[in-house]
Design an enzyme around this catalytic site. Structure first.
Site, mmCIF file in Angstrom:
data_model
loop_
_atom_site.group_PDB
_atom_site.id
_atom_site.type_symbol
_atom_site.label_atom_id
_atom_site.label_comp_id
_atom_site.label_asym_id
_atom_site.label_seq_id
_atom_site.Cartn_x
_atom_site.Cartn_y
_atom_site.Cartn_z
ATOM 1 C CB CYS A 136 56.111 3.545 23.239
ATOM 2 S SG CYS A 136 57.441 4.331 24.149
ATOM 3 C CB CYS A 139 56.497 7.354 23.323
ATOM 4 S SG CYS A 139 57.756 6.105 23.108
ATOM 5 C CG ASP A 140 52.516 7.481 22.588
ATOM 6 O OD1 ASP A 140 53.125 8.497 22.224
ATOM 7 O OD2 ASP A 140 52.415 6.466 21.884
#
Ligand code: NAP
Length: 317
Positions: A136, A139-140
Site C-alpha cells: 500500500c 499507507c507506507d
C-alpha cells in the site's frame, strides 16, 4: 443459541467496514450479530503503523486500531462471533447465513468480507513484509522519502502506486513481467511521462534481497533467463487483489473480477443484502473509506429493516 429467532441484522466481516456497520447498527437498535471470521480484523491486522486514520495524532498499530473498533462495537452491544461463514442463502427470506457451528436468520445482511492483496508468494517477500515490502503506497509511501523504490505489476494499481510514490521517492522502478502494460490509457500515459519512473520489462522478481530490511530485488529476465540484482530500499507489490466472495457466488451478482456488484452506494443485486468496503470497492481501498462505507451500508440496511418491521406490525410504527 438463535434457533427459531430472526436477527434484524447480520454483518459478515470484521474489518473497518464490518465493525463500523456494527457500531452504527447498535446505535440504530438493530442488535447486530457480526460473524467476524476466525482470523478477524482483515488487512489492518497485517499492517504495522497507521498514520492516516483521523483521530490518532500518534501512529497506531493496525491490530490496535481493529481492537479499538472491536471493543467499541462490543461495548455498544454488538454480538461478536469468531466463526467462519461457510455458506449463505439469500434466496430464502429471512436470509440464512451459516458458519461451521450455526445458521443465523436475518432480515438484512451486510457483506464486508474485504479483499486480500495478491502476493508474489516468495519466502523473502513474507520475511521482509513491513520491513520495506508493502502492499500500500498510500499507507507506507511516506516512509520512503528520499529513497529508491520498486513497484511490481503492470495494472492500474501499479501505475497509481508508482505515480503516488514519486512524491516521496527519488526514483521508482516498475517491474513488469511483460512488455505491455495492462493499465488503462490515462494511468499508463501519466506513469510513462513521469521522469522519476522507469520500467524494467519482461522481469520477474525471484527474491527480495536484504537482511532485516529491503536492500534490493533479484530479477530474472523472462526472455533470456538472465538474472541481476537491482538495489532499492522498498518494494511495493501491486499485482492485484482477490475479493473474498467465494461464499457469495450464485447468491449475489459479482462482476467479472469477482467483486460484489453494487447499485447506488451499497445495494447488491438482492434487496436487503448490502455491501461495504473492499469486497466491492477496488478503487479507494483505505481503512477510512471502508469505515465510511460500513456506515452507509448500515444506514441503508436500517431503512430496509424498518420497512420490513412496519409490514409485520404496522400499528407499532
Ligand atoms: P490487475 O488489473 O489484475 O493487474 C495486475 C497486474 O499485476 C498485471 O499487470 C499482472 O500482469 C501483474 N501480475 C499479476 N500476478 C503477478 C505475479 N504473480 N507476478 C508478477 N506480476 C503479476 O489488478 P489491479 O491493477 O489491482 O486492478 C484491479 C482492478 O481495479 C482493475 O479493474 C482496475 O482497472 C481497477 N482499478 C482502477 C483504478 C482507477 O480507476 N483509478 C485504480 C486501481 C485499480 P499481466 O499484465 O501480465 O497479467
Amino acid at each position: 443459541m438463535t434457533d427459531g429467532s430472526v436477527k434484524k441484522l447480520v454483518i459478515i466481516g470484521s474489518g473497518p467496514a464490518g465493525l463500523t456497520a456494527a457500531i452504527y447498527g447498535c446505535r440504530a437498535d438493530l442488535q447486530p450479530t457480526v460473524l467476524m471470521g476466525t482470523k478477524y480484523g482483515g488487512q489492518l491486522m497485517l499492517t504495522s503503523e497507521v498514520e492516516n486514520f483521523p483521530g490518532f495524532p500518534d501512529p497506531v498499530m493496525g491490530p490496535d486500531l481493529i481492537e479499538r473498533m472491536r471493543s467499541q462495537a462490543e461495548r455498544l452491544g454488538a454480538e461478536l462471533v469468531q466463526e467462519d461463514v461457510v455458506g449463505v442463502n439469500f434466496k430464502a427470506y429471512p436470509f440464512e447465513v451459516t458458519t461451521d457451528r450455526r445458521t443465523e436468520r436475518a432480515l438484512a445482511v451486510i457483506l464486508a468480507t474485504g479483499a486480500n492483496p495478491r502476493r508474489l508468494n516468495l519466502p523473502s517477500e513474507a520475511r521482509l513484509m513491513g520491513r520495506g515490502v508493502s502492499n500500500c503506497a498510500v499507507c507506507d509511501g511516506f516512509f520512503f522519502k528520499g529513497k529508491k523504490v520498486a513497484v511490481v505489476g503492470g495494472g492500474d494499481t501499479a501505475m497509481e502506486e508508482a505515480t503516488f510514490l514519486t512524491k516521496f521517492a527519488t526514483s521508482v522502478q516498475v517491474i513488469h513481467r511483460r512488455k505491455e502494460l495492462r493499465a488503462s490509457a490515462a494511468l499508463k500515459k501519466e506513469a510513462l511521462a513521469n521522469p522519476k519512473i522507469s520500467f524494467l520489462w519482461d522481469s520477474q522478481v525471484e527474491e527480495v534481497v536484504g537482511d532485516g530490511k529491503v536492500e534490493g530485488v533479484r530479477l530474472r529476465n523472462v526472455e533470456d533467463g538472465s538474472e541481476r540484482v537491482v538495489g532499492v530500499d522498498g518494494l511495493f507489490v501491486a499485482i492485484g487483489y482477490d475479493p473474498n466472495t467465494r461464499i457469495f457466488q450464485g447468491q449475489v451478482e459479482l462482476d467479472e473480477k469477482g467483486y460484489v456488484s453494487v447499485w447506488g452506494e451499497t445495494q447488491t443485486s438482492v434487496p436487503g443484502v448490502f455491501v461495504a468496503g473492499d469486497v466491492h470497492d477496488f478503487r479507494y481501498r483505505q481503512a477510512i473509506t471502508a469505515a465510511a462505507d460500513g456506515c452507509k451500508a448500515l444506514l441503508d440496511a436500517e431503512k430496509f429493516v424498518k420497512q420490513k418491521l412496519e409490514l409485520v406490525s404496522p400499528s407499532r410504527g
